[in-house]
Scaffold this motif. Structure first.
Motif, PDB file in Angstrom:
ATOM      1  N   GLY A 206      52.589 -11.181  31.576  1.00 36.79           N
ATOM      2  CA  GLY A 206      53.587 -11.480  32.598  1.00 36.79           C
ATOM      3  C   GLY A 206      54.945 -10.924  32.213  1.00 36.79           C
ATOM      4  O   GLY A 206      55.077  -9.756  31.817  1.00 36.79           O
ATOM      5  N   LEU A 207      55.968 -11.761  32.296  1.00 38.48           N
ATOM      6  CA  LEU A 207      57.323 -11.344  31.945  1.00 38.48           C
ATOM      7  C   LEU A 207      57.789 -11.983  30.641  1.00 38.48           C
ATOM      8  O   LEU A 207      58.955 -12.330  30.473  1.00 38.48           O
ATOM      9  CB  LEU A 207      58.293 -11.660  33.093  1.00 38.48           C
ATOM     10  CG  LEU A 207      58.052 -10.857  34.378  1.00 38.48           C
ATOM     11  CD1 LEU A 207      59.075 -11.217  35.452  1.00 38.48           C
ATOM     12  CD2 LEU A 207      58.069  -9.342  34.112  1.00 38.48           C
ATOM     13  N   ILE A 208      56.849 -12.120  29.705  1.00 36.86           N
ATOM     14  CA  ILE A 208      57.181 -12.410  28.309  1.00 36.86           C
ATOM     15  C   ILE A 208      56.406 -11.401  27.475  1.00 36.86           C
ATOM     16  O   ILE A 208      55.207 -11.548  27.225  1.00 36.86           O
ATOM     17  CB  ILE A 208      56.887 -13.877  27.917  1.00 36.86           C
ATOM     18  CG1 ILE A 208      57.167 -14.094  26.429  1.00 36.86           C
ATOM     19  CG2 ILE A 208      55.468 -14.304  28.309  1.00 36.86           C
ATOM     20  CD1 ILE A 208      57.177 -15.554  26.007  1.00 36.86           C
ATOM     21  N   GLN A 209      57.090 -10.329  27.114  1.00 34.35           N
ATOM     22  CA  GLN A 209      56.450  -9.180  26.471  1.00 34.35           C
ATOM     23  C   GLN A 209      57.224  -8.803  25.210  1.00 34.35           C
ATOM     24  O   GLN A 209      58.410  -9.105  25.074  1.00 34.35           O
ATOM     25  CB  GLN A 209      56.443  -7.980  27.422  1.00 34.35           C
ATOM     26  CG  GLN A 209      55.729  -8.222  28.736  1.00 34.35           C
ATOM     27  CD  GLN A 209      54.275  -7.785  28.708  1.00 34.35           C
ATOM     28  OE1 GLN A 209      53.795  -7.221  27.723  1.00 34.35           O
ATOM     29  NE2 GLN A 209      53.568  -8.040  29.789  1.00 34.35           N
ATOM     30  N   GLY A 210      56.530  -8.121  24.322  1.00 33.47           N
ATOM     31  CA  GLY A 210      57.185  -7.651  23.111  1.00 33.47           C
ATOM     32  C   GLY A 210      56.723  -6.268  22.727  1.00 33.47           C
ATOM     33  O   GLY A 210      55.547  -5.929  22.895  1.00 33.47           O
ATOM     34  N   LEU A 211      57.653  -5.459  22.238  1.00 37.25           N
ATOM     35  CA  LEU A 211      57.325  -4.176  21.614  1.00 37.25           C
ATOM     36  C   LEU A 211      57.586  -4.308  20.120  1.00 37.25           C
ATOM     37  O   LEU A 211      58.691  -4.678  19.706  1.00 37.25           O
ATOM     38  CB  LEU A 211      58.186  -3.046  22.173  1.00 37.25           C
ATOM     39  CG  LEU A 211      57.866  -2.523  23.575  1.00 37.25           C
ATOM     40  CD1 LEU A 211      58.834  -1.411  23.955  1.00 37.25           C
ATOM     41  CD2 LEU A 211      56.417  -2.032  23.676  1.00 37.25           C
ATOM     42  N   GLU A 212      56.561  -4.005  19.331  1.00 38.20           N
ATOM     43  CA  GLU A 212      56.708  -4.067  17.878  1.00 38.20           C
ATOM     44  C   GLU A 212      57.065  -2.684  17.344  1.00 38.20           C
ATOM     45  O   GLU A 212      56.493  -1.677  17.776  1.00 38.20           O
ATOM     46  CB  GLU A 212      55.425  -4.565  17.219  1.00 38.20           C
ATOM     47  CG  GLU A 212      55.577  -4.766  15.718  1.00 38.20           C
ATOM     48  CD  GLU A 212      54.426  -5.532  15.111  1.00 38.20           C
ATOM     49  OE1 GLU A 212      54.531  -5.885  13.920  1.00 38.20           O
ATOM     50  OE2 GLU A 212      53.425  -5.780  15.816  1.00 38.20           O
ATOM     51  N   PHE A 213      57.995  -2.651  16.397  1.00 40.11           N
ATOM     52  CA  PHE A 213      58.504  -1.405  15.839  1.00 40.11           C
ATOM     53  C   PHE A 213      58.179  -1.314  14.349  1.00 40.11           C
ATOM     54  O   PHE A 213      57.976  -2.324  13.674  1.00 40.11           O
ATOM     55  CB  PHE A 213      60.025  -1.319  16.033  1.00 40.11           C
ATOM     56  CG  PHE A 213      60.444  -1.039  17.452  1.00 40.11           C
ATOM     57  CD1 PHE A 213      60.963   0.198  17.812  1.00 40.11           C
ATOM     58  CD2 PHE A 213      60.326  -2.006  18.440  1.00 40.11           C
ATOM     59  CE1 PHE A 213      61.364   0.462  19.109  1.00 40.11           C
ATOM     60  CE2 PHE A 213      60.707  -1.750  19.749  1.00 40.11           C
ATOM     61  CZ  PHE A 213      61.224  -0.502  20.084  1.00 40.11           C
ATOM     62  N   SER A 214      58.186  -0.102  13.853  1.00 45.24           N
ATOM     63  CA  SER A 214      57.971   0.125  12.426  1.00 45.24           C
ATOM     64  C   SER A 214      59.263  -0.017  11.635  1.00 45.24           C
ATOM     65  O   SER A 214      59.261   0.104  10.406  1.00 45.24           O
ATOM     66  CB  SER A 214      57.381   1.517  12.194  1.00 45.24           C
ATOM     67  OG  SER A 214      58.264   2.517  12.695  1.00 45.24           O
ATOM     68  N   VAL A 215      60.353  -0.260  12.334  1.00 47.64           N
ATOM     69  CA  VAL A 215      61.663  -0.431  11.704  1.00 47.64           C
ATOM     70  C   VAL A 215      62.313  -1.700  12.260  1.00 47.64           C
ATOM     71  O   VAL A 215      61.930  -2.177  13.331  1.00 47.64           O
ATOM     72  CB  VAL A 215      62.582   0.783  11.992  1.00 47.64           C
ATOM     73  CG1 VAL A 215      62.001   2.052  11.400  1.00 47.64           C
ATOM     74  CG2 VAL A 215      62.832   0.931  13.493  1.00 47.64           C
ATOM     75  N   PRO A 216      63.295  -2.258  11.561  1.00 53.30           N
ATOM     76  CA  PRO A 216      64.029  -3.391  12.121  1.00 53.30           C
ATOM     77  C   PRO A 216      64.690  -3.006  13.448  1.00 53.30           C
ATOM     78  O   PRO A 216      65.189  -1.893  13.600  1.00 53.30           O
ATOM     79  CB  PRO A 216      65.076  -3.702  11.048  1.00 53.30           C
ATOM     80  CG  PRO A 216      64.482  -3.176   9.788  1.00 53.30           C
ATOM     81  CD  PRO A 216      63.720  -1.947  10.180  1.00 53.30           C
ATOM     82  N   VAL A 217      64.684  -3.940  14.394  1.00 59.40           N
ATOM     83  CA  VAL A 217      65.139  -3.606  15.751  1.00 59.40           C
ATOM     84  C   VAL A 217      66.593  -3.969  16.008  1.00 59.40           C
ATOM     85  O   VAL A 217      67.112  -3.704  17.096  1.00 59.40           O
ATOM     86  CB  VAL A 217      64.250  -4.300  16.812  1.00 59.40           C
ATOM     87  CG1 VAL A 217      62.816  -3.827  16.683  1.00 59.40           C
ATOM     88  CG2 VAL A 217      64.346  -5.820  16.704  1.00 59.40           C
ATOM     89  N   ALA A 218      67.273  -4.560  15.042  1.00 63.08           N
ATOM     90  CA  ALA A 218      68.646  -5.025  15.277  1.00 63.08           C
ATOM     91  C   ALA A 218      69.556  -3.904  15.767  1.00 63.08           C
ATOM     92  O   ALA A 218      70.342  -4.088  16.712  1.00 63.08           O
ATOM     93  CB  ALA A 218      69.207  -5.649  14.003  1.00 63.08           C
TER      94      ALA A 218
END
Length: 399
Positions: free
Chosen positions: A337-349
């Motif tokens: 739905g509208l709770i999604q996440g993209l995981e990264f190989s680096v910190p996302v800050a």
């Protein structure tokens, strides 16, 4: 009027920090847009951490609040009030639960849910040594009870000792839960979709297994729907996707669309566990906040928000998958739905910060390596396309 920098400096010197804040002072909002004190426009895909389901400056919602302000703000729970009764009726209808207690926040809703579990067990054997199983990498709040069942040592360490009798299992690993169950276990608490822990939905087999385990051992199943509930997954409550009904549920965030209100709800044996005086609140369920909750619930039904989320969720999923396929720095997509996440190989800050400052796009993280997408539930495809375009401008320099 003070300048942006003057507001920031004043806040830094006078306000406790909940988080390290971004260098923006928001002044007003409209729809899915926010505007800072300089009049700069931002596209919002954070919704105040999944709170502003109806977006900003919704005319019907605003009018309901204004009307209640002119009638009655507070009486205490020594008396009945009309909005609380009507909001209770609507949320019980939407959830199929039996009883509701309105709180001031999600954290307080969790506190009430834990008390139901302890009270239910105490009613059976009058002992005080009952245990609760929670999940690693979970997040339930920062008060002592809620923090005690939050499976993140970073949050817990400075405040130990916390509540005794809490054990932590691995989310989506039924065997790890079974290993912790004993004759003292009175409840299992978990988020239906882990939010702060990185956007991990419960597996269907896992959730049904936990439900069966609770039934077999006469334990209560507590599902935390504070972030993933209120339509965000494409069902009114995430557990409805699985056909697994909890004994106790917590909800907040989008329930008030910016007005601080939460609730814990109970069904069946859990609904009858508490006695008058076992739990209380001065502000909780007052006419103002329940008028807000009532109007939110009415508008969700009137505007078919849940159906809209299903459509937009599919579109957002498609676009996030496109980004994940195109940019090697993205290692995966999760959510529903509208709770999604993209995981990264680096910190996302730095990506989140650049998106805000350079592209005027509001994003939030979930842990160090996941960007969380929890926009207002009223977004349209054009807003998803705009978000993707803005985010791509940042990702080009991180791949």
């Amino acid at each position: 009027m003070r300048s942006k920098q003057e507001y920031i400096e004043k806040a830094e010197s006078e306000l406790y920090k909940t988080y390290n804040r971004f260098p923006v002072v928001f002044d007003h909002g409209d729809g899915v847009r926010l505007y800072d004190t300089d009049g700069v426009e931002y596209l919002d895909f954070g919704a105040g951490i999944a709170v502003m389901g109806l977006g900003y400056n919704d005319p019907e919602f605003n009018e309901a609040l204004k009307a209640q302000v002119d009638k009655l703000l507070h009486t205490s729970n020594l008396f009945y009030n009309v909005p609380a009764v009507e909001a209770g009726e609507l949320i019980l209808k939407a959830s199929g639960m039996d009883k509701v207690f309105f709180t001031n926040s999600g954290t307080e809703a969790v506190e009430g849910a834990l008390k139901i579990a302890r009270r239910y067990a105490y009613n059976k054997d009058s002992s005080h040594d009952h245990e609760i199983i929670a999940m690693k990498h979970s997040f339930h709040g920062r008060s002592f009870g809620a923090l005690s069942v939050t499976g993140n040592d970073h949050y817990q360490e400075p405040f130990k000792p916390l509540l005794p009798g809490i054990k932590f299992a691995d989310f989506n690993d039924l065997d790890s839960v079974k290993e912790l169950v004993n004759d003292k276990t009175c409840a299992i608490i978990m988020e239906t979709v882990q939010g702060e822990g990185g956007i991990y939905p419960a597996g269907e087999e896992f959730l049904k297994g936990v439900r069966a385990l609770c039934d077999d051992h006469d334990m209560l199943l507590i599902l935390d729907e504070i972030q993933c509930g209120m339509g965000r997954t494409g069902e009114m409550f995430a557990w409805q996707k699985y056909g697994v009904k909890p004994d106790v549920m917590t909800v907040a965030k989008a329930l008030g669309n910016g007005v601080p209100v939460g609730a814990f709800l109970a069904a069946g044996k859990a609904g009858a566990a508490m006695s008058p005086g076992d739990h209380g609140t001065t502000y909780g369920g007052n006419p103002f906040v329940t008028a807000a909750a009532c109007k939110v619930l009415e508008l969700f039904e009137k505007r078919k928000i849940v159906d809209h989320v299903k459509e937009m969720g599919e579109y957002l999923t498609k676009k996030l998958n496109f980004l994940a396929d195109r940019y090697p720095v993205i290692t995966g997509r999760r959510g529903t739905g509208l709770i999604q996440g993209l995981e990264f190989s680096v910190p996302v800050a730095s990506i989140v910060n650049q998106a805000l400052i350079e592209q005027k796009l509001v994003l939030i993280s979930a842990g160090a390596n996941v960007i969380r997408f929890v926009p207002p539930l009223v977004i349209e495809k054009e807003h998803v396309d705009e978000m993707v375009k803005k985010l791509e401008e940042i990702l080009k320099h991180h791949s």
